[in-house]
Design a protein around this motif. Sequence first.
Motif, PDB file in Angstrom:
ATOM      1  N   PHE A 184       0.831  -1.201   0.000  1.00  0.00           N
ATOM      2  CA  PHE A 184       0.000   0.000   0.000  1.00  0.00           C
ATOM      3  C   PHE A 184       0.867   1.254   0.000  1.00  0.00           C
ATOM      4  O   PHE A 184       0.535   2.250  -0.661  1.00  0.00           O
ATOM      5  N   ARG A 185       1.981   1.214   0.721  1.00  0.00           N
ATOM      6  CA  ARG A 185       2.901   2.350   0.704  1.00  0.00           C
ATOM      7  C   ARG A 185       3.444   2.582  -0.707  1.00  0.00           C
ATOM      8  O   ARG A 185       3.542   3.720  -1.175  1.00  0.00           O
ATOM      9  N   LEU A 186       3.762   1.489  -1.413  1.00  0.00           N
ATOM     10  CA  LEU A 186       4.223   1.603  -2.793  1.00  0.00           C
ATOM     11  C   LEU A 186       3.136   2.199  -3.679  1.00  0.00           C
ATOM     12  O   LEU A 186       3.410   3.055  -4.533  1.00  0.00           O
ATOM     13  N   THR A 238      -7.925   5.661   7.498  1.00  0.00           N
ATOM     14  CA  THR A 238      -8.674   4.467   7.886  1.00  0.00           C
ATOM     15  C   THR A 238      -8.002   3.199   7.376  1.00  0.00           C
ATOM     16  O   THR A 238      -7.982   2.173   8.061  1.00  0.00           O
ATOM     17  N   VAL A 239      -7.434   3.273   6.174  1.00  0.00           N
ATOM     18  CA  VAL A 239      -6.730   2.115   5.620  1.00  0.00           C
ATOM     19  C   VAL A 239      -5.549   1.740   6.508  1.00  0.00           C
ATOM     20  O   VAL A 239      -5.366   0.564   6.861  1.00  0.00           O
ATOM     21  N   TRP A 240      -4.753   2.736   6.897  1.00  0.00           N
ATOM     22  CA  TRP A 240      -3.599   2.443   7.747  1.00  0.00           C
ATOM     23  C   TRP A 240      -4.038   1.914   9.106  1.00  0.00           C
ATOM     24  O   TRP A 240      -3.409   0.992   9.661  1.00  0.00           O
ATOM     25  N   GLN A 241      -5.110   2.461   9.661  1.00  0.00           N
ATOM     26  CA  GLN A 241      -5.615   1.971  10.933  1.00  0.00           C
ATOM     27  C   GLN A 241      -6.051   0.503  10.812  1.00  0.00           C
ATOM     28  O   GLN A 241      -5.755  -0.309  11.683  1.00  0.00           O
ATOM     29  N   THR A 242      -6.743   0.190   9.726  1.00  0.00           N
ATOM     30  CA  THR A 242      -7.212  -1.179   9.522  1.00  0.00           C
ATOM     31  C   THR A 242      -6.039  -2.133   9.347  1.00  0.00           C
ATOM     32  O   THR A 242      -6.033  -3.251   9.891  1.00  0.00           O
ATOM     33  N   LEU A 243      -5.041  -1.710   8.572  1.00  0.00           N
ATOM     34  CA  LEU A 243      -3.865  -2.565   8.382  1.00  0.00           C
ATOM     35  C   LEU A 243      -3.137  -2.810   9.695  1.00  0.00           C
ATOM     36  O   LEU A 243      -2.660  -3.926   9.951  1.00  0.00           O
ATOM     37  N   ASN A 244      -3.048  -1.795  10.543  1.00  0.00           N
ATOM     38  CA  ASN A 244      -2.373  -1.966  11.830  1.00  0.00           C
ATOM     39  C   ASN A 244      -3.174  -2.841  12.781  1.00  0.00           C
ATOM     40  O   ASN A 244      -2.614  -3.631  13.542  1.00  0.00           O
ATOM     41  N   GLN A 245      -4.511  -2.702  12.744  1.00  0.00           N
ATOM     42  CA  GLN A 245      -5.359  -3.464  13.652  1.00  0.00           C
ATOM     43  C   GLN A 245      -5.431  -4.929  13.267  1.00  0.00           C
ATOM     44  O   GLN A 245      -5.501  -5.808  14.134  1.00  0.00           O
ATOM     45  N   ARG A 246      -5.396  -5.216  11.967  1.00  0.00           N
ATOM     46  CA  ARG A 246      -5.593  -6.604  11.505  1.00  0.00           C
ATOM     47  C   ARG A 246      -4.294  -7.338  11.209  1.00  0.00           C
ATOM     48  O   ARG A 246      -4.337  -8.509  10.832  1.00  0.00           O
ATOM     49  N   ARG A 247      -3.170  -6.691  11.348  1.00  0.00           N
ATOM     50  CA  ARG A 247      -1.908  -7.351  11.020  1.00  0.00           C
ATOM     51  C   ARG A 247      -1.647  -8.489  12.011  1.00  0.00           C
ATOM     52  O   ARG A 247      -2.023  -8.416  13.179  1.00  0.00           O
ATOM     53  N   VAL A 248      -0.999  -9.523  11.498  1.00  0.00           N
ATOM     54  CA  VAL A 248      -0.726 -10.695  12.314  1.00  0.00           C
ATOM     55  C   VAL A 248       0.410 -10.375  13.288  1.00  0.00           C
ATOM     56  O   VAL A 248       1.431  -9.827  12.893  1.00  0.00           O
TER      57      VAL A 248
END
Length: 206
Positions: free
Chosen positions: A137-139, A196-206
């Motif tokens: 996503f950063r890319l 919101t995308v970054w928050q979701t990625l941080n919350q759902r990351r393994v």
Amino acid sequence: MTDSLANMIACPKCDALHRIPHVEKGARARCVRCDTVLMAPRDGAMTRIVMLSATGLILMIGAVFFPFLELNVQGLGRKSSVFDAVLAFSDGLMLPLSFAVAALIVVLPIMRFMALIYVFAPMALGWQPARGAREVFRLAEVIRPWAMAEIFIIGVAVALVKVAGLATVTLGPAFWAFVLLVIVTALKDSFMCRVTVWQTLNQRRV
């Protein structure tokens, strides 16, 4: 990153710092200084982004290989596609221009569509983010200003105004595919709330 900074967001326009608020879906959080929209989460946004990105990929195939326009001058006609335009600069000193045209108009937009599908598709299904989703996503965000399909259409429109007086111009299906591609890209970006995308990625990351 410290906890205090992790809960802060900077306005992209004026750099004012805000604490990340809790924003309900359908609502908006705006900058207190310049009124820029900071967060605008929408219900079902991830699914829509995936669908629009997949649509963009299909349109890109047609936009590249189908006839873009046809020029007729005194009974002589010639059809040309975007792929033909890229190959037209592939000789001698113009080769770097060929690579630039291919990258900015074709390769980078395709890369971004594929990156967004990779990032959002698993989360839209309620799964964990795919491996390396944050980096992908950063890319996608880095290459976003360089994916210039809409700039290409504007340039073609300006050129057609001058060419129309010299020859008969018939717009091909690839032209309209590019127009639809610009609309799809604008819709896709309008559904995306990056905070919101970054928050979701941080919350759902393994």
